[in-house]
Design a protein around this motif. Structure first.
Motif, mmCIF file in Angstrom:
data_model
loop_
_atom_site.group_PDB
_atom_site.id
_atom_site.type_symbol
_atom_site.label_atom_id
_atom_site.label_comp_id
_atom_site.label_asym_id
_atom_site.label_seq_id
_atom_site.Cartn_x
_atom_site.Cartn_y
_atom_site.Cartn_z
ATOM 1 N N LYS A 56 0.828 -1.215 0.000
ATOM 2 C CA LYS A 56 0.000 0.000 0.000
ATOM 3 C C LYS A 56 0.858 1.258 0.000
ATOM 4 O O LYS A 56 0.517 2.249 -0.648
ATOM 5 N N THR A 57 1.973 1.213 0.710
ATOM 6 C CA THR A 57 2.868 2.368 0.741
ATOM 7 C C THR A 57 3.470 2.628 -0.637
ATOM 8 O O THR A 57 3.512 3.778 -1.101
ATOM 9 N N ALA A 87 -0.345 1.305 10.518
ATOM 10 C CA ALA A 87 -0.676 -0.120 10.665
ATOM 11 C C ALA A 87 -2.169 -0.372 10.740
ATOM 12 O O ALA A 87 -2.650 -1.454 10.407
ATOM 13 N N THR A 88 -2.944 0.631 11.199
ATOM 14 C CA THR A 88 -4.395 0.460 11.326
ATOM 15 C C THR A 88 -5.127 1.679 10.765
ATOM 16 O O THR A 88 -4.536 2.745 10.584
ATOM 17 N N LYS A 89 -6.423 1.520 10.530
ATOM 18 C CA LYS A 89 -7.232 2.621 9.994
ATOM 19 C C LYS A 89 -7.285 3.805 10.959
ATOM 20 O O LYS A 89 -7.161 4.958 10.556
ATOM 21 N N TYR A 104 -8.661 -0.379 2.969
ATOM 22 C CA TYR A 104 -8.737 -1.842 2.961
ATOM 23 C C TYR A 104 -7.722 -2.421 3.939
ATOM 24 O O TYR A 104 -6.532 -2.106 3.876
ATOM 25 N N MET A 105 -8.200 -3.233 4.838
ATOM 26 C CA MET A 105 -7.340 -3.973 5.753
ATOM 27 C C MET A 105 -7.722 -5.447 5.676
ATOM 28 O O MET A 105 -8.908 -5.774 5.797
ATOM 29 N N HIS A 160 -11.594 -0.744 12.920
ATOM 30 C CA HIS A 160 -13.044 -0.559 12.822
ATOM 31 C C HIS A 160 -13.417 0.767 13.473
ATOM 32 O O HIS A 160 -13.245 0.942 14.668
ATOM 33 N N PHE A 161 -13.915 1.692 12.677
ATOM 34 C CA PHE A 161 -14.237 3.030 13.182
ATOM 35 C C PHE A 161 -15.464 3.043 14.082
ATOM 36 O O PHE A 161 -15.575 3.875 14.973
#
Length: 331
Positions: free
Chosen positions: A12-13, A45-47, A143-144, A206-207
């Motif tokens: 992704k980066t 690492a996370t959203k 996307y995770m 998860h928001f």
């Protein structure tokens, strides 16, 4: 030969950086590679971490442009003024808790310095670079990959080790002999630590939810594991010849054969209470050794009660096909 492992975040980066630079070039922005730098810094690492990092960097960049515009125009476009800007800007970011954006903002400050004068077009150009860099990073982090299968595997490994440990405790209570090497103790400690870390990362992706059932499950198993480690030395102090030792061995063996994620611990709590009542009806100890053995036995039973209460307070994991269900009880 070295094996190179490329993870989702690396992919992704790489893709995000290239995409951000392409978009900045398409919009004919000056210093367009900076959009890629911003994307690299914002992919986390996370959203939730990515969103927090993006918000911090956006606010910090806006603040940097305000400081730079005022001080460069008011004093001069000189390296010493850059030092003065940072001297004031960095404490301000700390005060506003957006110091995560210091590095990104420093790039913007240097862009403004290189331009030699502050114009509306220049400020819009920098704002566009920031927007593209952050926007692409958020899009990439949307996307995770699911970690459910990995958490289920951790769950099963922990339960299998719990089962083995309990069966070994039962065997020792019955015979006072064991050839067990205890490897499940160190294994379980490592697995629980890894599982908790993974479950927490899942929450961060998860928001709309603050808690995760698997995180609470692994926390519960961690507390149960602490109880098991307290039980081990207690079991070593109970001679096999004590009648109650065999009864407790049967109970723990049954418990060890029924370790799974569903919650019916109340069944074993009732059995434990019945066994405790039976013990109270038995003849009192006649020697110091019997008294000490009985004391260790009752303490062990109290630890078993805590072990079961921890599970009873947990509402249980949702039923999954991969989870092995044994009878109708759980540990």
């Amino acid at each position: 030969m070295f094996k190179i492992k490329i993870g989702y975040r690396t992919i992704k980066t790489a893709v995000g950086t290239a995409l951000a630079i392409i978009l900045a070039q398409l919009f004919d922005l000056h210093s367009f590679p900076s959009a890629g730098i911003i994307t690299i810094l914002c992919i986390q690492a996370t959203k939730k971490k990515s969103l927090r990092a993006s918000w911090s960097r956006f606010l910090a960049c806006m603040l940097a442009m305000i400081f730079s515009s005022f001080l460069f125009e008011a004093i001069a476009f000189h390296p010493l003024v850059i030092g003065l800007i940072l001297l004031l800007f960095i404490p301000a970011t700390v005060a506003f808790k957006i110091n995560e954006g210091i590095v990104t903002s420093s790039v913007i400050i240097l862009h403004l310095y290189s331009a030699g004068r502050i114009t509306l077009h220049l400020l819009l150009n920098e704002t566009a670079l920031i927007a593209i860099g952050i926007g692409v990073a958020l899009a990439m982090n949307w996307y995770m990959p699911s970690v459910d299968n990995k958490m289920i595997r951790y769950q099963e490994e922990i339960e299998e080790n719990f089962s083995r440990i309990l069966r070994q405790i039962s065997k020792y209570l019955r015979t006072n002999a064991s050839d067990w090497d205890g490897k499940e103790i160190t294994e379980t400690n490592s697995i629980i630590a890894e599982a908790k870390s993974l479950a927490f990362r899942d929450v961060e992706n998860h928001f709309l939810r603050e808690e995760d059932i698997y995180y609470h499950y692994f926390k519960m198993r961690e507390k149960q594991f602490d109880v098991i480690q307290r039980i081990l030395p207690l079991a070593a102090n109970i001679p096999a010849k004590v009648k109650q030792s065999g009864m407790l061995a049967d109970f723990i063996k049954d418990l060890g054969e029924n370790v799974h994620p569903q919650n019916t611990a109340i069944i074993y709590l009732e059995k434990l209470k019945e066994m405790e009542e039976d013990f109270k009806q038995m003849e009192l100890p006649k020697s110091r050794e019997e008294f000490e053995s009985r004391a260790s036995l009752f303490q062990l039973m109290k630890e078993m009660e805590e072990y079961l209460m921890l599970k009873h307070s947990f509402k249980g994991l949702p039923h999954r096909g991969k989870v092995r269900m044994k009878k109708r009880a759980t540990a």
